[in-house]
Design a protein around this motif. Structure first.
Motif: not given
Length: 353
Positions: A330-340
């Motif tokens: 969950l943290a990895s996927a959400f971080t990916e969205l945040q970075q984008a």
């Protein structure tokens, strides 16, 4: 004085039309009203609508505590009026417009020590009149000099001698030990004689052990508020998890990849979503168990090492993973969205060289 627990915070006089505030005074919550316009339900059924003595003592402690804080600073409130006392909730009092007269009616020498001492005496007299009016359930006009003796008789018949002595002390500085000369001082006050110099500190010993009752009530109220705040914190944690799952699951596309939410770690989160919210019984009936939802979300939030079995909708895939691994996904996927989102860069596929 605006930081005292019974003083409302000052606000801009230009905002009173747009929000529920007092011009030049303090902010007033939606459940606040003044003593001069208090609601009928505010009174008890005792006697002829008289207030309960416990409520009066609560008012005494709050009002005298505020005056003590103001007078110890060498200042005077000068606004001890029913229209300037806000009632918040059931029995919470706050002073409004404290110090306003010092600003709008400033005069040379008005801030001198002698003027402050005179205004402090006026504060005590106004406080005594308000307490007497509250005890008689009447307006200030009904407790003026011509009616004060009758008002004190009403207090003596319906309340304890401690409350009567306190009102006497505040109004015309008659101490309980001065029973012999109290009638003389009272008559001299009615005739307009000079009053002795008084101090709010002389009232504090007369309240006595009733301070402990007020402190106990405050502690119980704080425990209640802390308990409710703890519930809201728990709700906030769960809302954060649901928000992250909501922006990841079933996302149409990401980086021009329509299958982003169906592959990798995001697929595990989709199966976990079904495990939490979309379970059914053996007969195909939706299984709605709030305790199951809260328990699994809490385990996800704390990264529990406990394992959970996730099954795809076609029952062709079965995965056993820990809540800790799901939290990392969950943290990895959400971080990916945040970075984008932060980079604000279009995600185009790499062109072959």
């Amino acid at each position: 004085m605006a930081r005292h627990f019974t003083s409302s915070r000052p606000s801009s006089p230009h905002k009173h039309r747009a929000q529920n505030t007092l011009p030049g005074g303090g902010s007033m919550s939606g459940t606040s009203y003044t003593q001069s316009s208090r609601r009928p339900s505010f009174y008890s059924s005792r006697g002829q609508g008289l207030l309960q003595e416990s409520l009066l003592w609560s008012y005494v402690i709050q009002l005298t505590g505020t005056l003590r804080s103001i007078h110890e600073a060498g200042l005077a409130a000068r606004v001890i009026l029913p229209s300037k006392i806000l009632v918040c909730g059931r029995s919470r009092l706050r002073f409004s417009c404290v110090g306003l007269l010092d600003v709008v009616a400033y005069e040379n020498g008005a801030n001198s020590s002698s003027a402050a001492a005179r205004y402090q005496q006026d504060d005590l007299l106004s406080l005594g009149q308000i307490l007497l009016a509250l005890a008689c359930n009447s307006s200030l006009a009904a407790v003026q000099r011509e009616n004060m003796q009758k008002a004190m008789e009403t207090v003596a018949m319906n309340y304890s001698s401690d409350l009567k002595n306190l009102i006497l002390c505040v109004c015309y500085m008659i101490m309980p030990s001065a029973t012999v000369c109290s009638h003389f001082l009272y008559v001299r006050y009615l005739l307009g004689g000079q009053q002795p110099v008084r101090s709010i500190n002389e009232v504090m010993p007369m309240i006595g052990a009733r301070f402990y009752t007020q402190v106990e009530n405050c502690l119980l109220h704080c425990d209640l508020l802390e308990n409710e705040l703890t519930k809201e914190m728990e709700n906030g944690r769960l809302f954060r998890l649901l928000t992250k799952l909501g922006v990841i699951n079933e996302r149409p596309q990401f980086g021009l990849n329509p299958a982003w939410s169906e592959t990798g770690d995001r697929y595990l989160l989709k199966l976990f979503r079904d495990y939490v919210f979309h379970q059914v019984t053996e007969n195909g009936v939706p299984w709605l168990d709030l305790s199951h939802i809260i328990q699994t979300l809490n385990k996800l939030d704390v990264s529990s090492p406990e394992r959970v079995c996730l099954v795809s909708r076609d029952e062709q895939s079965v995965m056993v993973v820990s809540y800790e691994h799901l939290n990392n996904c969950l943290a990895s996927a959400f971080t990916e969205l945040q970075q984008a989102c932060n980079s604000d860069v279009s995600f185009a596929p790499e062109l072959p060289s």
